[in-house]
Design a protein around this motif. Structure first.
Motif, PDB file in Angstrom:
ATOM      1  N   TRP A   1      -2.948   6.247  -6.620  1.00 52.40           N
ATOM      2  CA  TRP A   1      -3.763   7.323  -6.024  1.00 52.40           C
ATOM      3  C   TRP A   1      -5.209   6.888  -5.841  1.00 52.40           C
ATOM      4  CZ3 TRP A   1      -2.004  11.352  -3.439  1.00 52.40           C
ATOM      5  CH2 TRP A   1      -0.723  11.832  -3.713  1.00 52.40           C
ATOM      6  N   ARG A   2      -5.732   6.111  -6.826  1.00 46.21           N
ATOM      7  CA  ARG A   2      -7.116   5.640  -6.669  1.00 46.21           C
ATOM      8  C   ARG A   2      -7.248   4.760  -5.430  1.00 46.21           C
ATOM      9  NH1 ARG A   2      -6.911   4.921 -12.518  1.00 46.21           N
ATOM     10  NH2 ARG A   2      -6.549   2.707 -12.149  1.00 46.21           N
ATOM     11  N   LYS A   3      -6.219   3.921  -5.199  1.00 47.86           N
ATOM     12  CA  LYS A   3      -6.260   3.068  -4.006  1.00 47.86           C
ATOM     13  C   LYS A   3      -6.076   3.895  -2.735  1.00 47.86           C
ATOM     14  CE  LYS A   3      -6.461  -0.574  -1.424  1.00 47.86           C
ATOM     15  NZ  LYS A   3      -5.366  -1.444  -1.021  1.00 47.86           N
ATOM     16  N   LEU A   4      -5.219   4.915  -2.818  1.00 51.79           N
ATOM     17  CA  LEU A   4      -5.020   5.790  -1.652  1.00 51.79           C
ATOM     18  C   LEU A   4      -6.315   6.485  -1.246  1.00 51.79           C
ATOM     19  CD1 LEU A   4      -1.548   7.393  -2.436  1.00 51.79           C
ATOM     20  CD2 LEU A   4      -2.116   6.031  -0.420  1.00 51.79           C
ATOM     21  N   ALA A   5      -7.178   6.725  -2.237  1.00 58.18           N
ATOM     22  CA  ALA A   5      -8.465   7.355  -1.927  1.00 58.18           C
ATOM     23  C   ALA A   5      -9.289   6.477  -0.983  1.00 58.18           C
ATOM     24  CB  ALA A   5      -9.245   7.638  -3.201  1.00 58.18           C
ATOM     25  N   TRP A   6      -8.935   5.207  -0.885  1.00 56.14           N
ATOM     26  CA  TRP A   6      -9.572   4.348   0.121  1.00 56.14           C
ATOM     27  C   TRP A   6      -8.702   4.245   1.370  1.00 56.14           C
ATOM     28  CZ3 TRP A   6      -9.520   0.161   3.355  1.00 56.14           C
ATOM     29  CH2 TRP A   6     -10.764  -0.250   3.839  1.00 56.14           C
ATOM     30  N   ASN A   7      -7.418   3.943   1.188  1.00 52.18           N
ATOM     31  CA  ASN A   7      -6.550   3.714   2.354  1.00 52.18           C
ATOM     32  C   ASN A   7      -6.403   4.944   3.236  1.00 52.18           C
ATOM     33  OD1 ASN A   7      -4.500   1.572   0.353  1.00 52.18           O
ATOM     34  ND2 ASN A   7      -5.750   0.929   2.083  1.00 52.18           N
ATOM     35  N   ILE A   8      -6.251   6.099   2.617  1.00 51.29           N
ATOM     36  CA  ILE A   8      -6.037   7.304   3.428  1.00 51.29           C
ATOM     37  C   ILE A   8      -7.200   7.518   4.389  1.00 51.29           C
ATOM     38  CG2 ILE A   8      -5.953   9.844   3.291  1.00 51.29           C
ATOM     39  CD1 ILE A   8      -3.835   9.520   1.084  1.00 51.29           C
ATOM     40  N   PRO A   9      -8.445   7.567   3.923  1.00 48.56           N
ATOM     41  CA  PRO A   9      -9.515   7.739   4.909  1.00 48.56           C
ATOM     42  C   PRO A   9      -9.746   6.525   5.801  1.00 48.56           C
ATOM     43  CG  PRO A   9     -10.431   7.583   2.686  1.00 48.56           C
ATOM     44  CD  PRO A   9      -8.938   7.696   2.548  1.00 48.56           C
TER      45      PRO A   9
ATOM     46  N   ASN B   1       0.823  -1.212   0.000  1.00 49.50           N
ATOM     47  CA  ASN B   1       0.000   0.000   0.000  1.00 49.50           C
ATOM     48  C   ASN B   1       0.853   1.256   0.000  1.00 49.50           C
ATOM     49  OD1 ASN B   1      -2.733  -0.799  -0.006  1.00 49.50           O
ATOM     50  ND2 ASN B   1      -2.571  -1.445   2.134  1.00 49.50           N
ATOM     51  N   GLY B   2       0.271   2.341  -0.447  1.00 49.34           N
ATOM     52  CA  GLY B   2       0.925   3.644  -0.322  1.00 49.34           C
ATOM     53  C   GLY B   2       1.874   3.957  -1.460  1.00 49.34           C
ATOM     54  N   LEU B   3       2.633   5.012  -1.247  1.00 50.35           N
ATOM     55  CA  LEU B   3       3.557   5.486  -2.273  1.00 50.35           C
ATOM     56  C   LEU B   3       5.001   5.289  -1.825  1.00 50.35           C
ATOM     57  CD1 LEU B   3       1.982   8.929  -3.287  1.00 50.35           C
ATOM     58  CD2 LEU B   3       1.698   6.708  -4.400  1.00 50.35           C
ATOM     59  N   GLY B   4       5.871   5.098  -2.824  1.00 45.93           N
ATOM     60  CA  GLY B   4       7.299   5.068  -2.536  1.00 45.93           C
ATOM     61  C   GLY B   4       7.903   3.677  -2.511  1.00 45.93           C
ATOM     62  N   ASN B   5       7.074   2.651  -2.599  1.00 38.64           N
ATOM     63  CA  ASN B   5       7.610   1.292  -2.521  1.00 38.64           C
ATOM     64  C   ASN B   5       8.428   0.926  -3.762  1.00 38.64           C
ATOM     65  OD1 ASN B   5       6.416   0.429   0.069  1.00 38.64           O
ATOM     66  ND2 ASN B   5       4.483   0.737  -1.017  1.00 38.64           N
ATOM     67  N   GLU B   6       7.874   1.229  -4.938  1.00 38.08           N
ATOM     68  CA  GLU B   6       8.600   0.916  -6.170  1.00 38.08           C
ATOM     69  C   GLU B   6       9.883   1.755  -6.262  1.00 38.08           C
ATOM     70  OE1 GLU B   6       5.363   1.930  -6.309  1.00 38.08           O
ATOM     71  OE2 GLU B   6       4.312   0.040  -6.694  1.00 38.08           O
ATOM     72  N   GLU B   7       9.786   3.027  -5.852  1.00 35.33           N
ATOM     73  CA  GLU B   7      10.948   3.912  -5.889  1.00 35.33           C
ATOM     74  C   GLU B   7      12.079   3.339  -5.028  1.00 35.33           C
ATOM     75  OE1 GLU B   7       7.851   4.723  -5.684  1.00 35.33           O
ATOM     76  OE2 GLU B   7       7.430   6.548  -6.816  1.00 35.33           O
ATOM     77  N   TRP B   8      11.709   2.850  -3.853  1.00 34.55           N
ATOM     78  CA  TRP B   8      12.709   2.304  -2.937  1.00 34.55           C
ATOM     79  C   TRP B   8      13.358   1.063  -3.554  1.00 34.55           C
ATOM     80  CZ3 TRP B   8      13.893  -2.139  -0.314  1.00 34.55           C
ATOM     81  CH2 TRP B   8      14.799  -2.023   0.732  1.00 34.55           C
TER      82      TRP B   8
END
Lengths: 311, 311
Positions: free
Chosen positions: A183-191, A103-110
């Protein structure tokens, strides 16, 4: 195609077991669940279906015992990612493809920074997966995966991976823009992941039923949508409505962050809230609710005194 | 002037003791602290000064025993206000003045509805008061009171009350607009009381030191300022800066809401967050951070299973 699963919590165990049942050659890295899984196999409880058992399971306690793979499914929490520096090398051969099923952002970058010579795919999970006991995983609804190329993964290969998931009974699609899908998935995870913890332990039904929590969830979704649109990423007009409707069908599901928090494990504060907030700020998109939630979750996580742990 | 104190938690005990020491005739309604206070008196620990003891204390367990008063200081939490319907009548004679020494909005309105024949004053406390044990109160800094007429209180009377406080060593000023003073105080209570609870138990020093929590606090203050200004209420340009500077001098102070929450008591969700949010919405002033905090605190309060309690 030889598949390795690293991070056999709910997500890794569930998809690994389904792929193995469908005939793929799957090996698992196991930690605390090793004994239970070796003895009794994996037990997967799919909503409205019979529980199935995967037995025997090719599970190992060290990646050295697993040997090189063609594909590695990485389902470790982002908070534990540093461990991958030592866990992954024994699984790698020149063309091994890494799939960040996180989940989230930055995993692929890492992953891309640390393993610059390997193709990287991002995988987005839409499932209500919970590890209910050692070796036992429950799926309370959905289960779809979206795959998107991050770097160096050929389209033909992506389609082949998607086909393996589909053959295993997992709805799987290949997306054009991984960033948009994230981002579409974050629209669920964030809230939902955030409110479940900051609200003192609410399941998704409680969030939807409480007028103020549900208003907060919608407000957070709109902030996420605004960030995605400022990047000109496809974000359907009715996405938040669809998300809310899907969530209504989840019953009393507890998001994974809440399960982690209640178990005293650290939560993915940076991947799910911190990194999206920093990108929104860089883009100049106002996200006051996201900032509020990030600040509170960071404090809650720090106070829980948790240290990153592997399953 | 005969003064009655109802709600002898930290605020009631502190100001009542100071007034009594200075020679005012003060009686206290006591509940759980009755035995300790009757036996050993009140012990007031003022920062940087010697602890003083008020002994004997005219403390009673029922307002019937206290008899009619000229002035009643109401320092009960807003959550327990329904109890005032039965507690106050024995203290009232035709010209008895009621002082709402409480946080948040709606206290004077409630008193005005229930006791329509009595003059009402609002009192705003700027003090770091904590009840550390039965009969013991600590003031970690400040202690100023602002008084403002809500209804029917003559200015000469207000000045006389202020003088009594001043003679007792309490800096006390009479404000022109009670509503403005309430919003200025909310600019502190909304962020600091709220974040201290929703952040999992942070004292004010932790909030100031954490870059994200402190950014959230500032954002909340600005929302409150915007509401006050939309009502054309005086709200000094540098108020938030002054508040932040004052807060830095409070050390590891725990706002009263956190003390209540940790003790399992209900918190003043509606008076401090709900009512201000509803007024902001009516005025059309966007307050996304306030909405987020209100939603989370409401859920936390409900989950704590607390029921309104008197001290």
């Amino acid at each position: 195609m030889k598949i390795g699963v690293v991070g056999a919590g709910a997500v890794g165990a569930y998809y690994g077991s389904l792929l193995a049942r469908a005939g793929s050659e799957v090996t698992f890295l196991l930690r605390s669940d090793w004994e239970a899984v070796i003895r009794r196999g994996y037990w997967i409880q799919e909503q409205g279906k019979e529980t199935f058992q995967l037995y025997p399971v090719r599970g190992f306690r060290r990646t050295e015992e697993m040997g090189p793979c063609d594909l590695v499914l990485i389902a470790l929490k982002a908070t534990a990612r540093e461990a991958l520096r030592e866990l992954l090398p024994p699984l790698l051969q020149p063309q091994t493809v890494l799939v960040a099923l996180q989940n989230g952002l930055g995993n692929e970058e890492w992953l891309s920074d640390v393993f610059p010579n390997h193709p990287i795919i991002g995988g987005i999970v839409f499932g209500c997966l919970t590890r209910t006991a050692p070796g036992r995983v429950e799926n309370a609804g959905f289960g779809k995966i979206e795959l998107g190329a991050y770097r160096g993964a050929r389209e033909a290969f992506l389609r082949e991976v998607a086909l393996q998931f589909e053959r295993a009974g997992v709805p799987c699609s290949v997306v054009e823009s991984l960033e948009a899908a994230r981002w579409r998935k974050l629209a669920w995870n964030i809230p939902f992941n955030g409110i479940s913890v900051a609200g003192g332990g609410c399941d998704v039904e409680e969030i939807l039923r409480d007028a103020e929590l549900s208003r907060l969830a919608t407000g957070l979704m709109e902030e996420v949508a605004a960030v995605a649109r400022s990047r000109e990423l496809p974000f359907p007009e009715d996405w938040t409505k669809r998300m809310m409707a899907d969530t209504m069908r989840m019953g009393r599901y507890r998001p994974s962050t809440l399960v982690d928090f209640l178990a005293g494990r650290s939560i993915e504060v940076e991947a799910i809230w911190g990194e999206p907030l920093r990108r929104a700020q860089k883009l100049g998109v106002p996200t006051p609710r996201l900032q509020a939630l990030y600040a509170l979750l960071r404090a809650l996580d720090r106070r829980s005194g948790a240290v990153p742990k592997l399953h």
